[in-house]
Design a protein around this motif. Structure first.
Motif, PDB file in Angstrom:
ATOM      1  N   HIS A  16       3.229   8.339   0.577  1.00 51.09           N
ATOM      2  CA  HIS A  16       4.630   8.330   1.029  1.00 51.09           C
ATOM      3  C   HIS A  16       5.645   8.472  -0.102  1.00 51.09           C
ATOM      4  O   HIS A  16       6.840   8.222   0.112  1.00 51.09           O
ATOM      5  CB  HIS A  16       4.900   7.055   1.828  1.00 51.09           C
ATOM      6  CG  HIS A  16       4.008   6.909   3.019  1.00 51.09           C
ATOM      7  ND1 HIS A  16       4.209   7.595   4.188  1.00 51.09           N
ATOM      8  CD2 HIS A  16       2.874   6.203   3.193  1.00 51.09           C
ATOM      9  CE1 HIS A  16       3.248   7.301   5.042  1.00 51.09           C
ATOM     10  NE2 HIS A  16       2.415   6.465   4.464  1.00 51.09           N
ATOM     11  N   ASP A  52      -0.427  -6.150   7.087  1.00 55.81           N
ATOM     12  CA  ASP A  52       0.070  -4.772   7.125  1.00 55.81           C
ATOM     13  C   ASP A  52       0.541  -4.460   8.547  1.00 55.81           C
ATOM     14  O   ASP A  52      -0.257  -4.462   9.483  1.00 55.81           O
ATOM     15  CB  ASP A  52      -1.085  -3.843   6.719  1.00 55.81           C
ATOM     16  CG  ASP A  52      -0.662  -2.388   6.683  1.00 55.81           C
ATOM     17  OD1 ASP A  52       0.441  -2.075   7.166  1.00 55.81           O
ATOM     18  OD2 ASP A  52      -1.451  -1.577   6.181  1.00 55.81           O
ATOM     19  N   ILE A  82       6.460   1.606   2.054  1.00 57.33           N
ATOM     20  CA  ILE A  82       7.442   1.971   3.088  1.00 57.33           C
ATOM     21  C   ILE A  82       7.679   0.844   4.106  1.00 57.33           C
ATOM     22  O   ILE A  82       8.699   0.862   4.797  1.00 57.33           O
ATOM     23  CB  ILE A  82       7.068   3.278   3.840  1.00 57.33           C
ATOM     24  CG1 ILE A  82       5.692   3.169   4.480  1.00 57.33           C
ATOM     25  CG2 ILE A  82       7.181   4.490   2.916  1.00 57.33           C
ATOM     26  CD1 ILE A  82       5.393   4.301   5.458  1.00 57.33           C
ATOM     27  N   CYS A  83       6.752  -0.107   4.222  1.00 52.49           N
ATOM     28  CA  CYS A  83       6.943  -1.187   5.208  1.00 52.49           C
ATOM     29  C   CYS A  83       7.240  -2.531   4.549  1.00 52.49           C
ATOM     30  O   CYS A  83       8.366  -3.018   4.597  1.00 52.49           O
ATOM     31  CB  CYS A  83       5.713  -1.334   6.109  1.00 52.49           C
ATOM     32  SG  CYS A  83       5.323   0.139   7.073  1.00 52.49           S
ATOM     33  N   ARG A  84       6.203  -3.141   3.937  1.00 52.86           N
ATOM     34  CA  ARG A  84       6.345  -4.515   3.440  1.00 52.86           C
ATOM     35  C   ARG A  84       7.173  -4.621   2.167  1.00 52.86           C
ATOM     36  O   ARG A  84       8.117  -5.416   2.098  1.00 52.86           O
ATOM     37  CB  ARG A  84       4.953  -5.137   3.188  1.00 52.86           C
ATOM     38  CG  ARG A  84       4.187  -5.418   4.463  1.00 52.86           C
ATOM     39  CD  ARG A  84       2.730  -5.693   4.183  1.00 52.86           C
ATOM     40  NE  ARG A  84       2.032  -4.479   3.734  1.00 52.86           N
ATOM     41  CZ  ARG A  84       0.759  -4.431   3.387  1.00 52.86           C
ATOM     42  NH1 ARG A  84       0.029  -5.531   3.433  1.00 52.86           N
ATOM     43  NH2 ARG A  84       0.207  -3.288   3.008  1.00 52.86           N
ATOM     44  N   LEU A 130       0.820  -1.214   0.000  1.00 57.64           N
ATOM     45  CA  LEU A 130       0.000   0.000   0.000  1.00 57.64           C
ATOM     46  C   LEU A 130       0.857   1.269   0.000  1.00 57.64           C
ATOM     47  O   LEU A 130       0.725   2.136  -0.855  1.00 57.64           O
ATOM     48  CB  LEU A 130      -0.938  -0.035   1.221  1.00 57.64           C
ATOM     49  CG  LEU A 130      -1.811   1.186   1.493  1.00 57.64           C
ATOM     50  CD1 LEU A 130      -2.780   1.419   0.336  1.00 57.64           C
ATOM     51  CD2 LEU A 130      -2.600   0.990   2.797  1.00 57.64           C
ATOM     52  N   GLY A 131       1.770   1.368   0.964  1.00 57.65           N
ATOM     53  CA  GLY A 131       2.530   2.608   1.124  1.00 57.65           C
ATOM     54  C   GLY A 131       3.919   2.602   0.512  1.00 57.65           C
ATOM     55  O   GLY A 131       4.541   3.646   0.354  1.00 57.65           O
TER      56      GLY A 131
HETATM   57  P1  4NP Z   1       3.018  -0.807   3.622  1.00 53.74           P
HETATM   58  O1  4NP Z   1       2.446  -0.264   5.026  1.00 53.74           O
HETATM   59  O2  4NP Z   1       1.827  -0.858   2.681  1.00 53.74           O
HETATM   60  O3  4NP Z   1       3.516  -2.155   3.977  1.00 53.74           O
HETATM   61  O4  4NP Z   1       4.084   0.170   3.191  1.00 53.74           O
HETATM   62  C1  4NP Z   1       1.714   0.910   5.151  1.00 53.74           C
HETATM   63  C2  4NP Z   1       2.352   2.126   5.105  1.00 53.74           C
HETATM   64  C3  4NP Z   1       1.632   3.290   5.269  1.00 53.74           C
HETATM   65  C4  4NP Z   1       0.260   3.223   5.489  1.00 53.74           C
HETATM   66  C5  4NP Z   1      -0.379   2.003   5.533  1.00 53.74           C
HETATM   67  C6  4NP Z   1       0.349   0.836   5.358  1.00 53.74           C
HETATM   68  N1  4NP Z   1      -0.477   4.418   5.671  1.00 53.74           N
HETATM   69  O5  4NP Z   1      -1.673   4.310   5.970  1.00 53.74           O
HETATM   70  O6  4NP Z   1       0.089   5.503   5.560  1.00 53.74           O
END
Ligand code: 4NP
Length: 157
Positions: free
Chosen positions: A43, A122, A11-13, A8-9
């Motif tokens: 992001h 997430d 930045i994490c997964r 989604l972002g």
């Molecule tokens: P990602 O995690 O999809 O694994 O990078 C998230 C990063 C940011 C958000 C949600 C999930 N957000 O809501 O900003």
């Protein structure tokens, strides 16, 4: 082979998955291209979440210089395989895909748990523990992915 990992972002997964997969491919002497992107734009331009950076670092993987970007339809022309971290990322990508591109979209955990359509949870709103859990999951998923794709290549060449 060009592989794009999507969450989604971004930045994490997916940056964590990118770092793990790159590291494993390099250890196997395989020079495939790996990138990651997010379905959302919040992001864009940011580095990975500090918790992903920390967990990666504990396993000697450096992802701190990665920068988030948003998934784009141009990615369908640039990548052979687009792997979504969860069901919602998968649906987002599929909605944008032409009939011809759809076969190249799959879930990150499909290689580890074939046919189960499992998601990488997430971890954003949780604590550090969730990041260790997804590291372990992604580590095993990348091993399964490499096993499967290398076997496929051997059979088709
Ligand atoms: P990602 O995690 O999809 O694994 O990078 C998230 C990063 C940011 C958000 C949600 C999930 N957000 O809501 O900003």
């Amino acid at each position: 082979m060009d592989i794009l990992l999507v969450c989604l972002g971004n930045i994490c997964r997916s940056p964590l998955a990118e770092g793990i997969l790159r590291e494993k491919l390099s250890k196997h002497g395989i020079s495939w291209n790996v990138d990651s992107a997010g379905t959302g734009s919040w992001h864009v331009g940011a580095g990975p979440d500090k918790r992903s950076i920390k967990v990666a670092k504990e396993f000697s993987i450096d992802i701190k210089n990665l920068k988030a970007r948003q998934f784009s339809v141009a990615d369908f022309d640039r990548f052979d395989l687009i792997l979504a971290m969860d069901e919602s990322n998968f649906e987002f990508i599929n909605r944008k895909a032409s009939a011809g591109s759809r076969a190249r979209v799959a879930m990150m955990l499909d290689f580890l748990y074939p046919g189960e359509r499992k998601s990488v949870p997430d971890p954003y709103y949780g604590g550090d523990n969730g990041f260790y859990q997804i590291y372990e999951l992604l580590d095993r998923a990348c091993d399964a992915l490499i096993d499967e794709l290398v076997r496929e290549k051997v059979h088709t060449t």
